[in-house]
Design a protein around this motif. Sequence first.
Motif, PDB file in Angstrom:
ATOM      1  N   GLN A 129       0.820  -1.211   0.000  1.00  0.00           N
ATOM      2  CA  GLN A 129       0.000   0.000   0.000  1.00  0.00           C
ATOM      3  C   GLN A 129       0.858   1.266   0.000  1.00  0.00           C
ATOM      4  N   GLU A 130       1.867   1.249   0.850  1.00  0.00           N
ATOM      5  CA  GLU A 130       2.741   2.418   0.963  1.00  0.00           C
ATOM      6  C   GLU A 130       3.507   2.648  -0.347  1.00  0.00           C
ATOM      7  N   MET A 131       3.946   1.579  -0.949  1.00  0.00           N
ATOM      8  CA  MET A 131       4.677   1.700  -2.210  1.00  0.00           C
ATOM      9  C   MET A 131       3.789   2.297  -3.303  1.00  0.00           C
ATOM     10  N   LEU A 132       2.561   1.793  -3.416  1.00  0.00           N
ATOM     11  CA  LEU A 132       1.662   2.264  -4.475  1.00  0.00           C
ATOM     12  C   LEU A 132       1.313   3.731  -4.281  1.00  0.00           C
ATOM     13  N   LYS A 133       1.128   4.107  -3.028  1.00  0.00           N
ATOM     14  CA  LYS A 133       0.779   5.492  -2.731  1.00  0.00           C
ATOM     15  C   LYS A 133       1.928   6.432  -3.135  1.00  0.00           C
ATOM     16  N   LYS A 134       3.141   6.038  -2.798  1.00  0.00           N
ATOM     17  CA  LYS A 134       4.294   6.864  -3.154  1.00  0.00           C
ATOM     18  C   LYS A 134       4.513   6.906  -4.663  1.00  0.00           C
ATOM     19  N   GLN A 135       4.254   5.780  -5.306  1.00  0.00           N
ATOM     20  CA  GLN A 135       4.416   5.714  -6.764  1.00  0.00           C
ATOM     21  C   GLN A 135       3.568   6.755  -7.482  1.00  0.00           C
ATOM     22  N   GLU A 136       2.371   6.974  -6.957  1.00  0.00           N
ATOM     23  CA  GLU A 136       1.452   7.910  -7.605  1.00  0.00           C
ATOM     24  C   GLU A 136       2.054   9.306  -7.736  1.00  0.00           C
ATOM     25  N   GLU A 137       2.829   9.681  -6.740  1.00  0.00           N
ATOM     26  CA  GLU A 137       3.328  11.055  -6.706  1.00  0.00           C
ATOM     27  C   GLU A 137       4.809  11.188  -7.059  1.00  0.00           C
ATOM     28  N   ALA A 138       5.524  10.090  -7.035  1.00  0.00           N
ATOM     29  CA  ALA A 138       6.975  10.153  -7.235  1.00  0.00           C
ATOM     30  C   ALA A 138       7.310  10.217  -8.727  1.00  0.00           C
ATOM     31  N   PRO A 139       8.529  10.643  -9.061  1.00  0.00           N
ATOM     32  CA  PRO A 139       8.956  10.646 -10.463  1.00  0.00           C
ATOM     33  C   PRO A 139       8.780   9.261 -11.082  1.00  0.00           C
ATOM     34  N   SER A 140       8.376   9.242 -12.351  1.00  0.00           N
ATOM     35  CA  SER A 140       7.975   7.971 -12.961  1.00  0.00           C
ATOM     36  C   SER A 140       9.166   7.088 -13.333  1.00  0.00           C
ATOM     37  N   ASP A 141      10.379   7.639 -13.309  1.00  0.00           N
ATOM     38  CA  ASP A 141      11.522   6.789 -13.666  1.00  0.00           C
ATOM     39  C   ASP A 141      12.169   6.111 -12.454  1.00  0.00           C
ATOM     40  N   ILE A 142      11.514   6.206 -11.306  1.00  0.00           N
ATOM     41  CA  ILE A 142      12.012   5.468 -10.141  1.00  0.00           C
ATOM     42  C   ILE A 142      11.744   3.984 -10.333  1.00  0.00           C
ATOM     43  N   LYS A 143      12.729   3.169  -9.966  1.00  0.00           N
ATOM     44  CA  LYS A 143      12.552   1.716  -9.997  1.00  0.00           C
ATOM     45  C   LYS A 143      12.218   1.247  -8.588  1.00  0.00           C
ATOM     46  N   TRP A 144      11.057   0.634  -8.455  1.00  0.00           N
ATOM     47  CA  TRP A 144      10.576   0.241  -7.126  1.00  0.00           C
ATOM     48  C   TRP A 144      10.856  -1.231  -6.840  1.00  0.00           C
ATOM     49  N   HIS A 145      11.444  -1.454  -5.690  1.00  0.00           N
ATOM     50  CA  HIS A 145      11.742  -2.815  -5.251  1.00  0.00           C
ATOM     51  C   HIS A 145      10.841  -3.159  -4.077  1.00  0.00           C
ATOM     52  N   LEU A 146      10.079  -4.229  -4.210  1.00  0.00           N
ATOM     53  CA  LEU A 146       9.297  -4.692  -3.074  1.00  0.00           C
ATOM     54  C   LEU A 146      10.171  -5.652  -2.278  1.00  0.00           C
ATOM     55  N   ILE A 147      10.539  -5.223  -1.070  1.00  0.00           N
ATOM     56  CA  ILE A 147      11.520  -6.003  -0.295  1.00  0.00           C
ATOM     57  C   ILE A 147      10.886  -6.725   0.884  1.00  0.00           C
ATOM     58  N   GLY A 148       9.651  -6.350   1.237  1.00  0.00           N
ATOM     59  CA  GLY A 148       9.019  -6.955   2.408  1.00  0.00           C
ATOM     60  C   GLY A 148       8.149  -8.135   2.031  1.00  0.00           C
ATOM     61  N   HIS A 149       7.654  -8.820   3.041  1.00  0.00           N
ATOM     62  CA  HIS A 149       6.785  -9.971   2.849  1.00  0.00           C
ATOM     63  C   HIS A 149       5.576  -9.583   2.001  1.00  0.00           C
ATOM     64  N   LEU A 150       5.289 -10.391   0.997  1.00  0.00           N
ATOM     65  CA  LEU A 150       4.149 -10.108   0.118  1.00  0.00           C
ATOM     66  C   LEU A 150       3.007 -11.066   0.454  1.00  0.00           C
ATOM     67  N   GLN A 151       1.906 -10.480   0.919  1.00  0.00           N
ATOM     68  CA  GLN A 151       0.736 -11.303   1.217  1.00  0.00           C
ATOM     69  C   GLN A 151       0.050 -11.687  -0.090  1.00  0.00           C
ATOM     70  N   THR A 152      -0.495 -12.887  -0.116  1.00  0.00           N
ATOM     71  CA  THR A 152      -1.083 -13.380  -1.359  1.00  0.00           C
ATOM     72  C   THR A 152      -2.233 -12.480  -1.836  1.00  0.00           C
ATOM     73  N   ASN A 153      -2.954 -11.865  -0.908  1.00  0.00           N
ATOM     74  CA  ASN A 153      -4.097 -11.021  -1.321  1.00  0.00           C
ATOM     75  C   ASN A 153      -3.675  -9.653  -1.868  1.00  0.00           C
ATOM     76  N   LYS A 154      -2.363  -9.382  -1.870  1.00  0.00           N
ATOM     77  CA  LYS A 154      -1.870  -8.104  -2.411  1.00  0.00           C
ATOM     78  C   LYS A 154      -1.235  -8.275  -3.789  1.00  0.00           C
ATOM     79  N   VAL A 155      -1.151  -9.509  -4.242  1.00  0.00           N
ATOM     80  CA  VAL A 155      -0.422  -9.787  -5.483  1.00  0.00           C
ATOM     81  C   VAL A 155      -1.002  -9.027  -6.676  1.00  0.00           C
ATOM     82  N   LYS A 156      -2.334  -9.037  -6.760  1.00  0.00           N
ATOM     83  CA  LYS A 156      -3.012  -8.368  -7.874  1.00  0.00           C
ATOM     84  C   LYS A 156      -2.573  -6.913  -8.022  1.00  0.00           C
ATOM     85  N   GLN A 157      -2.450  -6.245  -6.865  1.00  0.00           N
ATOM     86  CA  GLN A 157      -2.136  -4.818  -6.897  1.00  0.00           C
ATOM     87  C   GLN A 157      -0.688  -4.540  -7.267  1.00  0.00           C
ATOM     88  N   VAL A 158       0.172  -5.480  -6.982  1.00  0.00           N
ATOM     89  CA  VAL A 158       1.597  -5.169  -7.095  1.00  0.00           C
ATOM     90  C   VAL A 158       2.219  -5.618  -8.430  1.00  0.00           C
TER      91      VAL A 158
END
Length: 230
Positions: free
Chosen positions: A58-87
């Motif tokens: 959630q925090e990553m997606l929120k920041k993505q909306e406002e951050a420069p579009s050429d940032i490369k985002w790394h998801l480093i924390g535990h990924l819950q199965t119910n969040k897969v669709k969003q990420v």
Amino acid sequence: MLKENYDEVEKNILTACKRANRSRDEVKLIAVSKTKPLSDIIEVYNEGLRDFGENKVQEMLKKQEEAPSDIKWHLIGHLQTNKVKQVVGRTELIHSVDTLKLAELISKEAVKRDIIVSCLIEVNVAGEESKFGVSVEDALGLVNGAAVLPGIKICGLMTIAPFVDNPEENRAVFRKLRQLSVDIDGENIDNVSMKALSMGMTNDYMVAIEEGATHIRVGTAIFGERIYNT
Ligand SMILES: *Cc1c(COP(=O)(O)O)cnc(C)c1O
């Protein structure tokens, strides 16, 4: 102020690379911005950094909306199965695949979107109860299982080392992850690369670089201490 932190980290990375006879461009610095405001991200972005790490979807997606579009985002924390669709489709690299079920869900979403999702397998090298990650013993099995899934590309391994006072205590952990990646690489599994080794945080990234890290995840040393609202 963040510039000084960043400069210091860069200096340390260079020192560690020299010690290990490695070139600076073999190591990617990921600035871990979790809990930190967008303004901090921009400050470091303006110094030239493009790879940022977040541990919550959630925090990553929120920041993505406002951050420069050429940032490369790394998801480093535990990924819950119910969040897969969003990420799926929103990351440069997912560092934390630790079950076949999760790999299958990522694959399913990737196929729907007709993309390839780059992932690392998270290994709980030290066998800590509190940590996510597949065991060293089960890592090869998981890689084999994920390798045949469409839409997902296994690029290497990741570990979160224990919190220790002396970073030297984690050298054996990093060495073990490196050895595991060499062993898995030796299996020559189709659709699997073992090039990436994501290991090393603020406390121990220099040791991790000496032991072969290709991705270091550094938060506190760049952004300062985190304050968690509980
Ligand atoms: C928070 C976090 C980091 C960064 O930790 P620091 O000690 O602040 O550098 C690295 N990796 C993961 C998976 C994290 O959750």
